[in-house]
Write an enzyme that holds these catalytic residues in place. Sequence first.
Site, PDB file in Angstrom:
ATOM      1  N   ASP A   1      71.240 -31.637  63.957  1.00 54.63           N
ATOM      2  CA  ASP A   1      70.672 -32.089  62.694  1.00 54.63           C
ATOM      3  C   ASP A   1      71.518 -31.610  61.519  1.00 54.63           C
ATOM      4  O   ASP A   1      72.201 -30.585  61.623  1.00 54.63           O
ATOM      5  CB  ASP A   1      69.252 -31.549  62.526  1.00 54.63           C
TER       6      ASP A   1
ATOM      7  N   TYR B   1      69.980 -21.820  71.687  1.00 57.30           N
ATOM      8  CA  TYR B   1      69.670 -22.007  70.271  1.00 57.30           C
ATOM      9  C   TYR B   1      69.052 -20.743  69.686  1.00 57.30           C
ATOM     10  O   TYR B   1      68.291 -20.039  70.365  1.00 57.30           O
ATOM     11  CB  TYR B   1      68.672 -23.154  70.082  1.00 57.30           C
TER      12      TYR B   1
ATOM     13  N   ASP C   1      60.377 -29.808  60.869  1.00 52.43           N
ATOM     14  CA  ASP C   1      61.386 -28.868  60.397  1.00 52.43           C
ATOM     15  C   ASP C   1      61.222 -28.663  58.895  1.00 52.43           C
ATOM     16  O   ASP C   1      60.312 -29.223  58.263  1.00 52.43           O
ATOM     17  CB  ASP C   1      62.796 -29.323  60.765  1.00 52.43           C
TER      18      ASP C   1
ATOM     19  N   ARG D   1      62.545 -28.088  67.490  1.00 54.93           N
ATOM     20  CA  ARG D   1      61.539 -28.229  66.420  1.00 54.93           C
ATOM     21  C   ARG D   1      60.138 -28.393  67.006  1.00 54.93           C
ATOM     22  O   ARG D   1      59.166 -27.826  66.488  1.00 54.93           O
ATOM     23  CB  ARG D   1      61.901 -29.416  65.519  1.00 54.93           C
TER      24      ARG D   1
END
Length: 278
Positions: free
Chosen positions: A38, A66, A80, A168
Amino acid sequence: MDGFLNIHKPAGMTSHDVVSRVRRTLKIKRVGHAGTLDPDATGVLLVAVGQATRLLPHLSLEPKVYLATIGFGTATDTEDASGTVTEQADASGLTEEALRSVLPRFVGEIQQVPPMVSALHHNGQRLYDLARQGITVEREARTITIHAIELLASAMIRVTCGGGTYIRTLCKDIGAALELPAHMATLAREAVGPYHLADAIGLDEITEEKLLPMHLALGWPTVTVSDHDAAELKLGKVIPSSPSGEEGSECAALYNERLLALLRWESGHWQPFKVFAE
């Protein structure tokens, strides 16, 4: 000019923006990437240059790692920090012990409903295109694999997972398990398979010399072929090369220290199923 770049994507750029930068810098049109990040996210973006784009389906790109910060007390329509706030609640009473107690529920093979801002299709349209139109549709839960979740701070987690995992949504679901609205506040990708953030290069470091050769990125067993066998492979013909393989086994054919073809052992021969131009 064929190979891979492990690039540290900065915040504020799309993955396509990074691809465009590589195209301009290396003056080559054929560039792709493995796994979108993103715009607000940072971290590892593996970029394929030239014929390396044809290797992307064959690379080992898992597990992914992550680093995420969960924003407890606020839910958004995109799950998000860039979305519109849809719900708020007081999260001041959340303790580290409570958070730590729910994390094991999300380790292993679990069911996850993809977010509306994902690139999945629904009746021929991307979900994120529908979301931009204010349309929400039912999505089926999918099985994903989360290998580990490590709590690093009060709201920061490190997630090691398989492909298709939406961090997310994981953040939102962790909040739901604590009966709190939540969203993904920040995200950094630390690793994609063997490609780690510590080894990633910045956008100003992109050069042809930094390209990782295709056969090294592939990581398959290799066989070096002769001039005669190379000529046969270029025509799509089988070669009875040594060493032999087991039925269905695969390897990479090297010629002049470059990847020439991907081979599969079939009926006593190495059969090329993907050939690369010199």
